[in-house]
Design an enzyme around this catalytic site. Structure first.
Site, PDB file in Angstrom:
ATOM      1  N   HIS A  52      54.326  35.949  -5.574  1.00  0.00           N
ATOM      2  CA  HIS A  52      53.110  35.284  -5.114  1.00  0.00           C
ATOM      3  C   HIS A  52      52.862  34.047  -5.975  1.00  0.00           C
ATOM      4  CE1 HIS A  52      51.206  38.917  -2.930  1.00  0.00           C
ATOM      5  NE2 HIS A  52      52.468  39.215  -3.203  1.00  0.00           N
ATOM      6  N   GLU A  54      50.202  32.858  -7.323  1.00  0.00           N
ATOM      7  CA  GLU A  54      49.362  33.106  -8.498  1.00  0.00           C
ATOM      8  C   GLU A  54      50.147  33.783  -9.613  1.00  0.00           C
ATOM      9  OE1 GLU A  54      46.731  33.902  -4.780  1.00  0.00           O
ATOM     10  OE2 GLU A  54      48.844  34.098  -5.340  1.00  0.00           O
ATOM     11  N   CYS A  82      44.980  37.776  -3.042  1.00  0.00           N
ATOM     12  CA  CYS A  82      45.006  39.134  -2.499  1.00  0.00           C
ATOM     13  C   CYS A  82      44.606  40.116  -3.609  1.00  0.00           C
ATOM     14  CB  CYS A  82      46.398  39.452  -1.959  1.00  0.00           C
ATOM     15  SG  CYS A  82      47.674  39.568  -3.234  1.00  0.00           S
ATOM     16  N   CYS A  85      47.051  40.137  -6.611  1.00  0.00           N
ATOM     17  CA  CYS A  85      46.883  38.972  -7.488  1.00  0.00           C
ATOM     18  C   CYS A  85      45.548  39.011  -8.225  1.00  0.00           C
ATOM     19  CB  CYS A  85      47.030  37.691  -6.682  1.00  0.00           C
ATOM     20  SG  CYS A  85      48.722  37.429  -6.115  1.00  0.00           S
TER      21      CYS A  85
END
Length: 138
Positions: A52, A54, A82, A85
């Site tokens: 991801h 992040e 999400c 994260c």
């Protein structure tokens, strides 16, 4: 250009993800007004469930400042993080998270004061997300 230069840079990272057929999410981490990390999604390319934007940016920031504690740093991300994260962000102790758009592309959930330019950036990002997901269906 968007008045918020960091959000604009995060959007540029999202475009990089889009060009490689990744979900277009971009992330920037800032310390004392300087960008210390930037990243985008790369789950497909790296075969990494944790790829991801992040998490990738957090890993880069940790290496750059040589500490896993990111107290005082700010994160600018194109899409609201999400749950996965959010947990990693909490553990990393990042002080401020600013996002351009909520996961529901029809909502208006930005955490920063919007300018007309940033409203345009938000609309451009909504179009990018819709285009990405429409391409998946065809």
């Amino acid at each position: 250009m968007c008045e918020n230069q960091y959000m604009y840079k995060a959007y540029q990272e999202a475009l990089k993800a889009y060009k490689t057929k990744e979900i277009p999410v971009g992330c920037i981490i800032v310390k004392n007004g300087k960008i210390v990390a930037k990243a985008h999604n790369n789950r497909q390319k790296k075969y990494d469930v944790l790829g991801h934007a992040e998490i990738n940016a957090i890993r880069k920031a940790e290496r750059k400042i040589k500490d896993w504690r990111l107290d005082g740093l700010e994160m600018y991300v194109t899409l609201k993080p999400c749950k996965l994260c959010q947990s990693v962000i909490k553990e990393s102790r990042i002080s401020k998270i600013v996002y351009l758009l909520d996961q529901d592309v029809n909502t208006n959930c930005s955490k920063f004061v919007q300018t007309n330019d940033c409203n345009k950036l938000k609309k451009d990002y909504q179009i990018l997300l819709k285009k990405f997901f429409n391409n998946l269906r065809h």
